[in-house]
Design a protein around this motif. Structure first.
Motif, mmCIF file in Angstrom:
data_model
loop_
_atom_site.group_PDB
_atom_site.id
_atom_site.type_symbol
_atom_site.label_atom_id
_atom_site.label_comp_id
_atom_site.label_asym_id
_atom_site.label_seq_id
_atom_site.Cartn_x
_atom_site.Cartn_y
_atom_site.Cartn_z
ATOM 1 N N ASP A 61 -7.100 -5.191 -9.328
ATOM 2 C CA ASP A 61 -7.375 -4.970 -7.904
ATOM 3 C C ASP A 61 -7.505 -3.478 -7.642
ATOM 4 O O ASP A 61 -6.684 -2.681 -8.095
ATOM 5 C CB ASP A 61 -6.244 -5.543 -7.036
ATOM 6 C CG ASP A 61 -6.396 -7.041 -6.819
ATOM 7 O OD1 ASP A 61 -7.490 -7.569 -7.071
ATOM 8 O OD2 ASP A 61 -5.408 -7.689 -6.399
ATOM 9 N N GLY A 108 -8.800 -9.937 -10.696
ATOM 10 C CA GLY A 108 -8.714 -9.061 -9.529
ATOM 11 C C GLY A 108 -10.093 -8.706 -9.021
ATOM 12 O O GLY A 108 -11.117 -9.092 -9.603
ATOM 13 N N ASN A 109 -10.137 -7.929 -7.913
ATOM 14 C CA ASN A 109 -11.425 -7.646 -7.288
ATOM 15 C C ASN A 109 -12.157 -6.452 -7.895
ATOM 16 O O ASN A 109 -13.303 -6.197 -7.568
ATOM 17 C CB ASN A 109 -11.244 -7.427 -5.770
ATOM 18 C CG ASN A 109 -10.356 -6.226 -5.449
ATOM 19 O OD1 ASN A 109 -10.134 -5.373 -6.306
ATOM 20 N ND2 ASN A 109 -9.863 -6.168 -4.227
#
Length: 476
Positions: A159, A198-199
């Protein structure tokens, strides 16, 4: 000083790569990966949470009573590794018959500085020694090489506040991926989505820092993630510094005692040469045995009248801390900072350093400002700029005094310009009306005859001040 020339001749010109190695793993044989703190034995039941994604490396053969597997995951078997059913024979030290659960690996975050360690190109741990990194640089930077140890599995939360996290290379499972094409091929394989989630997206560039003066780390957008992860270990609060007015280095989560130096540099500056120079010429001295140094290029936000601008200024930041205690806290770092400033005063131009500013916070000082040094050309530039500003202001005032320049006039009401008489109510016979665009206060009936003649002549014309009209211009 004599050591300046000697060290410059000994040091290599090329900058070395920075290697950062991931610490945790999801290996089957790592005891901390299990809720019982030990590796499952023959009479145990192994339990993986069905909805937890895992990638688990298995190094050796294991006999188990039962094993529950996740819906999405992988077991990576080394040569000779595998699982067999327990035959019920007695196994010394394994008669518990417990259910042993695999620990949750989802919380291992890329931007947690405690989960990375610096290693040498030979993948050996860097000695603790004299060099440390500010917190933002403890996590892999744009031009760093990332290493996941061979024969280990892992799962990392990437992230990020950035869409793409750039790196020079990534090594995993004993294979180094140092080109965008090789990394793109790995991402298409089955293991990548199990290892990275995650992003954020990791991007391998294969390029080193192109600037010999160094490159900024680039982790500032994720500073809040880095500091939250770091302070979570100590209760989310920075330790209280042992000095007054502690310093806040750029890229560091907590304030420190010691000294910071900010260097403005020229195109001739070489960060790696200068770092090695300070290590060998100063940090190697016995009196500085307890001093640790961080040096890197950072970007300082520009401010104008207290407002932070979107632009920033690159500078070289040196952070010095020591192991002194009590009133002596930071004093060794202060002395070394003074030696650095003195050297800059003598040899800064040859080193590619145009100015240096030092700030100090020790256990025995009250003010955090210790002094600064700038080369003569910087001082001359400031003086010339000040003189130019004074000449410009003088010219404006001279032209204004001669009537060659007109400035907008600001007319302020003064108490002596108006008669402070109570206003009489308008006669009932008054047929006038209020014009909001034009407001004139008529004199009272008690005013002198001379005033009435000036303000209201017999032809009843009314005069008012026009800020765009100067009557003196029409005089002949």
């Amino acid at each position: 000083t004599d050591w300046v020339t000697l060290v410059s001749l000994l040091l290599p010109a090329a900058a070395t790569a920075v290697y950062k190695q991931w610490i945790p793993n999801t290996n089957f044989e790592t005891g901390s990966n299990w809720d019982k703190g030990r590796v499952p034995c023959a009479s145990d039941v192994v339990h993986f949470e069905k909805n937890k994604v895992v990638s688990v490396f298995v190094r050796s053969p294991h006999a188990l009573t039962d094993m529950y597997l996740p819906l999405n995951g992988e077991l990576v078997l080394a040569s000779g590794a595998g699982f067999t059913a327990f035959d019920g024979s007695w196994d010394p030290g394994c008669d518990s018959g417990a259910t042993v659960r695999f620990a949750d690996a989802e919380h291992h975050a890329w931007f947690d500085p405690t989960l990375w360690q610096a290693v040498s190109p030979s993948r050996e741990l860097e000695p603790g020694g004299h060099i440390f990194s500010v917190d933002e640089e403890r996590v892999p930077c744009h031009y760093d090489d990332v290493i996941f140890q061979p024969e280990t599995s892992f799962r990392v939360n990437v992230d990020s506040s950035r869409r793409v996290i750039h790196l020079r290379s990534i090594s995993l499972m004993g294979q180094e991926l140092s080109s965008p094409e090789a990394w793109a091929g790995y991402l298409r394989g089955p293991s990548a989505p199990l290892q990275f989630h995650g992003n954020g997206t990791l991007q391998v560039t294969g390029t080193s820092c192109p600037d010999k003066s160094g490159c900024a780390c680039g982790n500032t957008p994720d500073r809040h993630r880095i500091c939250t992860a770091l302070l979570g270990v100590s209760g989310r609060q920075c330790p209280a510094p042992a000095c007054r007015s502690p310093l806040q280095p750029l890229g560091h989560c907590c304030r420190v005692c010691g000294a910071t130096i900010s260097l403005d540099f020229t195109p001739d500056f070489d960060l790696q040469k200068y770092r090695d120079r300070l290590v060998q010429a100063l940090l190697s001295q016995p009196k500085y045995a307890g001093v640790r140094m961080a040096i890197s290029k950072v970007h300082k936000a520009r401010t104008f009248l207290g407002v932070i601008s979107r632009s920033s200024t690159p500078l070289i930041q040196i952070v010095l801390i020591d192991d002194k205690v009590g009133a002596q806290t930071g004093t060794a770092a202060e002395q070394m900072a003074a030696d650095i400033i003195e050297d800059i005063a003598q040899h800064g131009e040859a080193l590619g350093i145009s100015s240096g500013k030092m700030e100090v916070a020790t256990g025995s000082t009250f003010s955090g400002q210790a002094g600064s040094h700038a080369l003569s050309r910087i001082t001359v530039g400031m003086v010339l700029g000040l003189l130019f500003g004074l000449l410009l202001l003088g010219g404006i005032l001279f032209l204004y005094g001669k009537g060659k320049l007109r400035l907008p006039a600001l007319r302020l009401p003064r108490p002596w310009d108006r008669a402070e008489d109570p206003a009489a109510p308008a006669p009932a016979s008054d047929k006038g009306f209020d014009n909001p665009m034009f407001d004139v206060e008529l004199p009272s009936v008690d005013a002198g005859e001379e005033t009435l003649q000036e303000m209201a002549p017999t032809d009843h014309q009314v005069f008012y001040l026009n800020p765009l009209y100067d009557a003196s211009e029409t005089e002949t």
